[in-house]
Each structure stands twice: as C-alpha cells, then as structure tokens.
Design an enzyme around this catalytic site. Structure first.
Site, short mmCIF file in Angstrom:
data_model
loop_
_atom_site.label_atom_id
_atom_site.label_comp_id
_atom_site.label_asym_id
_atom_site.label_seq_id
_atom_site.Cartn_x
_atom_site.Cartn_y
_atom_site.Cartn_z
N VAL A 32 2.42 -4.02 -0.20
CA VAL A 32 2.87 -4.00 1.19
C VAL A 32 1.66 -4.03 2.11
O VAL A 32 0.78 -3.18 2.02
CB VAL A 32 3.71 -2.73 1.46
CG1 VAL A 32 4.21 -2.72 2.90
CG2 VAL A 32 4.88 -2.64 0.48
N ASP B 202 2.35 1.21 -0.87
CA ASP B 202 1.37 0.71 -1.82
C ASP B 202 0.73 -0.54 -1.23
O ASP B 202 1.38 -1.59 -1.12
CB ASP B 202 2.07 0.40 -3.15
CG ASP B 202 1.12 -0.02 -4.25
OD1 ASP B 202 -0.02 -0.42 -3.93
OD2 ASP B 202 1.53 0.00 -5.43
N HIS B 203 -0.55 -0.45 -0.88
CA HIS B 203 -1.21 -1.56 -0.19
C HIS B 203 -1.48 -2.75 -1.11
O HIS B 203 -1.91 -3.82 -0.64
CB HIS B 203 -2.52 -1.07 0.44
CG HIS B 203 -2.89 -1.81 1.68
ND1 HIS B 203 -2.07 -2.74 2.28
CD2 HIS B 203 -4.01 -1.76 2.46
CE1 HIS B 203 -2.66 -3.23 3.36
NE2 HIS B 203 -3.84 -2.65 3.48
N ARG B 204 -1.26 -2.60 -2.41
CA ARG B 204 -1.36 -3.76 -3.30
C ARG B 204 -0.18 -4.70 -3.09
O ARG B 204 -0.27 -5.90 -3.39
CB ARG B 204 -1.37 -3.31 -4.76
CG ARG B 204 -2.57 -2.45 -5.16
CD ARG B 204 -2.42 -1.93 -6.58
NE ARG B 204 -1.21 -1.13 -6.72
CZ ARG B 204 -0.76 -0.66 -7.89
NH1 ARG B 204 -1.43 -0.93 -9.00
NH2 ARG B 204 0.33 0.06 -7.94
#
Length: 448
Positions: A424, A420-422
């Site tokens: 990581v 999850d780029h929010r």
C-alpha cells in the site's frame, strides 16, 4: 628481521577513501594477503592486504582517516623464512596473482580474518557441521579446524560491509563458500532464520535485552504469561520485524452518528443488543475496502505475488482477561448495522468466555482495533499479518470546528491507519482513509 612499511596500493584513482574498519592490532601475526584495514570510497569498499608475512609492529591508520594511494598503513616485522615470505619485493609470478586481482577488483580482495569470540564456541561448532554439509569435501577439514581452534573465518569486504549495515554478527554466520568463506547468501539466510526463530525479549541477530534481578530494588512477584499472551507477542514481533509499517492519522466528525445512535437506543434494547460505534466502524471499513481493493490483498509467493480477495471479512480486536483476541466478522460489507451489532456482541462475549474456535479467528482481511472509551488521542496499531492494513480508533472528544462562519462544537473521533508499505502506498492509504472518514461523518452514505 626487516621492517616493512605497508602502503595503500593503486585503488583505482579513489582519493580520500575513508578507513571504516581496522582488522588487526599491534602484535598480531599476519600472512601474505591478509587484510589489514578496509577503505570505503564513494564507489566501493576495499581491503588493503599485507604484502609480507610477519608481526604487526605499528598501525599507521585509524578508523575515520582518509587515505589515498601511497599512504602508510602499518609497519610489519617480516619473518625470515623463505616459505612464509612469499610476498617479498620480487615475488614469484604465481604469488603475485592474488594481489593483482585485488587491485583490479577491490570487492574480490583477499578475505579478512575475524576473531571468533570466546562465548561463540558452541556457535562455532554448529557452524562446522553446517559448513561440512554445504562445502566441498576438500574445504571441510580446514574450516572445521579453523572454527574448533577458535582462530578465524573468512568474509570479503563487500560481505562485511553488508553485515555492518544490517547489524549481523559475522562470528555467528555459517559460511558456505570455499573453505567456509561467508557469502552474501549466507547473510540473507541468517537474517531469515533470525526472524523465524526469534522470540521473547530478543532473538538471534538482534541485541538481547539484558536480564535484571528486579528483586534487588524491592518486593516483586513473578507469574507465567498465558499461552495467548505469548502467541500474541510472537505474532506482533514477527509483523513488526517483517513489515514496513506506515501510519496515517485523521479525525472523523461523528456528531451526527452519535445523535443517530442515541435515537436508536430504544430499538436496540427491544432487539436485545447494544448499538456501539463499532458496527459503524466495521461497516465503513468494509465499504472502503470494497471501493479500494488494494487494502484487501495479501502477499504470497515470498512477496512475488499479490492475492486479491473477493470477500471482505473484518477482524475486531477484543481485550480479554487472557489476552488480546481477534474474532472475524465474515462478509461485513453485505450485513446491516443491526446484523453487525448482534455479531459484535456475540463474538465479544465468546472471546471473553474463551469459547471462540479457531474458525472464528481465521480468514480476516482487515482489522479494527478500538480503544473506545479507554482514552488516548491516537496510537500506531501493528498490522495483523498477513493482512496489509489495520484501523486504530481512539477516544472521541468534543472540539471547536470552523464551519466557514463560526466555530461550533463537534464530536471528533481520532483514527489511525497502519499499512504495509510493500503493498500500500500513500495514495492507496489516503484514498481509503478519506472514504472511511466520509462514511463516518455522513452515515447516510452507509446505506448507499
């Protein structure tokens, strides 16, 4: 009746503003300050309104045209009645206020009239009910009349630009502003509701997948999906729509690990278990989570908070006749390879026999999804939310690897990490992934 040419007024020095939307067609009746076109410059979007009331005779601008101050927009046949010609060449001071405001602040220009489509009648009626509850009493009747008669509703250019960017059909949005005007908050609420209520092959606010009569092309058989299949589909769709997925790929050299497993085959039989690669993958993931705790978190509080977990529970995806199930191994970092092997066999058997209880599938921090010997050189696994990462494992293959002197055959295991780029970022994911690969490539580190 007089013919009036509508031109682009002073738009704050913007040159070459592009026409991004045409709001009327020839033959339409327009009122004073009703939007005709929408211009977009490098700073803002703005609506160009009609300065007189009447019928649109001709449009002089089209989508894609670049217009500047003074450029012609449309020809309007002005109505003769004094009360409807409020925007004549010499307007009353009070009638001129809206046009001045529109020139000073383009984003607050007069709302645009948008036609309600015929198939949106039921949506329009529901919109009336919601608007009556949310709007002042003075505007409820006007809004209801507008929706029920299928005439128009209102949204400013900034709101319509946002709707275009996110593909939101304005005719389906319930306006909560004065007289049913659609606000940005209404778009946000619509988007959240679309995600929560969406399911199946499409959802509110998303293009629907058309239904096809497949029997026209040959013999077919239709069966009902299992409840587990439907639940998995809903969860995967929710995760994909809500979470910005990033997937990294790498390979682990498991030549030594496979030789070690072969040596322990006899002991595994004496323990009445099977020592597959999965316990090693779970153990390596658990240690990497311990060393990189960012991937052992979950979002909370609407994304405003981050929960750091002091435990490491790892889910393992199991393919069963009824569908995909993900039982969870608790405290994986504290268990030995033999303990993990026994638990993997036990939980997999319970999953295939439909004997898992809800507690067996709750509390996971991270998931390992292994295709094992099924095949494939890589895939992008979907995160099992509210977790923030998942490890995908494909089929190992023997490849020539350069050892500095010569090529030698090594067994390489393709891995894919989705996160999850929010939460990581690339550095977090890279460090975690590097640790997993190192642990699998040198199994001695698993005991350290």
């Amino acid at each position: 009746m007089a013919i009036e040419k509508i031109i682009v007024p002073d738009i704050g020095g913007a040159e070459g503003a592009e026409v991004i939307e045409v709001l009327v067609t020839p033959g339409d009746e327009v009122s004073v300050d009703q939007g005709l076109i929408v211009l977009e410059s490098d700073k803002a979007s703005m609506e160009i309104p009609a300065t007189v009331a009447g019928k649109v005779i001709e449009l002089l601008a089209a989508v894609g045209d670049e217009l500047a101050e003074g450029a012609p927009v449309a020809m309007i046949e002005r109505v003769s009645e004094p009360d409807t010609a409020a925007a004549s060449t010499e307007p009353e001071p009070a009638a001129d206020v809206p046009r001045q405001a529109a020139q000073e602040d383009p984003l607050e220009a007069a709302p645009a009239a948008v036609q309600v489509l015929p198939d949106s009648e039921s949506t329009a009626v529901e919109s009336v009910r919601d608007t009556e509850a949310a709007s002042p009493a003075g505007g409820a009747v006007t809004t209801a009349q507008a929706h029920v008669t299928g005439t128009k509703f209102y949204a400013g250019p900034a709101v319509r630009k946002l709707a275009r960017e996110f593909g939101i059909p304005l005719e389906q949005v319930h306006g909560s502003g004065p007289q049913g005007r659609i606000l940005k908050d209404d778009l946000h609420r619509y988007s959240r509701r679309s995600v929560q209520e969406g399911g199946g092959s499409g959802g509110a606010g998303l293009p629907q997948v058309p239904e096809i009569d497949f029997a026209r092309f040959g013999e077919v058989e239709t069966t009902s999906r299992t409840k587990l299949d439907r639940l998995t589909a809903t969860n995967m769709r929710r995760s994909w729509l809500n979470v910005p997925h990033v997937t990294q790929f790498d390979e682990a050299d498991i030549t030594d690990l496979e030789a070690f497993r072969a040596q322990l085959k006899g002991e595994a039989e004496s323990r009445e278990t099977r020592l597959t690669p999965l316990p090693f993958l779970i153990k390596a993931s658990a240690i990497a989570l311990r060393d990189n705790p960012k991937l052992n978190t979950s979002l909370a509080g609407g994304g405003e908070e981050l929960v750091w977990k002091k435990y490491i529970h790892i889910g393992m995806a199991v393919d069963t006749p009824s569908g995909l199930m993900v039982p969870v191994i608790r405290d994986a970092d504290r268990k030995s390879i033999w303990q993990l092997a026994a638990e993997v066999m036990e939980l997999a058997a319970k999953a295939r026999e439909r004997k898992l209880v809800p507690q067996d599938m709750q509390g996971g921090c991270f998931t390992v999804s292994s295709l094992g010997a099924i095949g494939g050189t890589g895939f992008t696994p979907i995160i099992n939310t509210p977790e923030v990462a998942i490890l995908g494992v494909s089929k190992a293959a023997t490849k020539p690897v350069w050892n500095g002197v010569e090529f030698e055959p090594r067994k390489m295991l393709p891995l894919s990490l989705s996160y999850d780029h929010r939460v990581v970022n690339g550095g977090d994911g890279g460090r975690f992934f590097t640790r997993v690969v190192a642990l699998l490539s040198d199994i001695r580190q698993l005991s350290l």
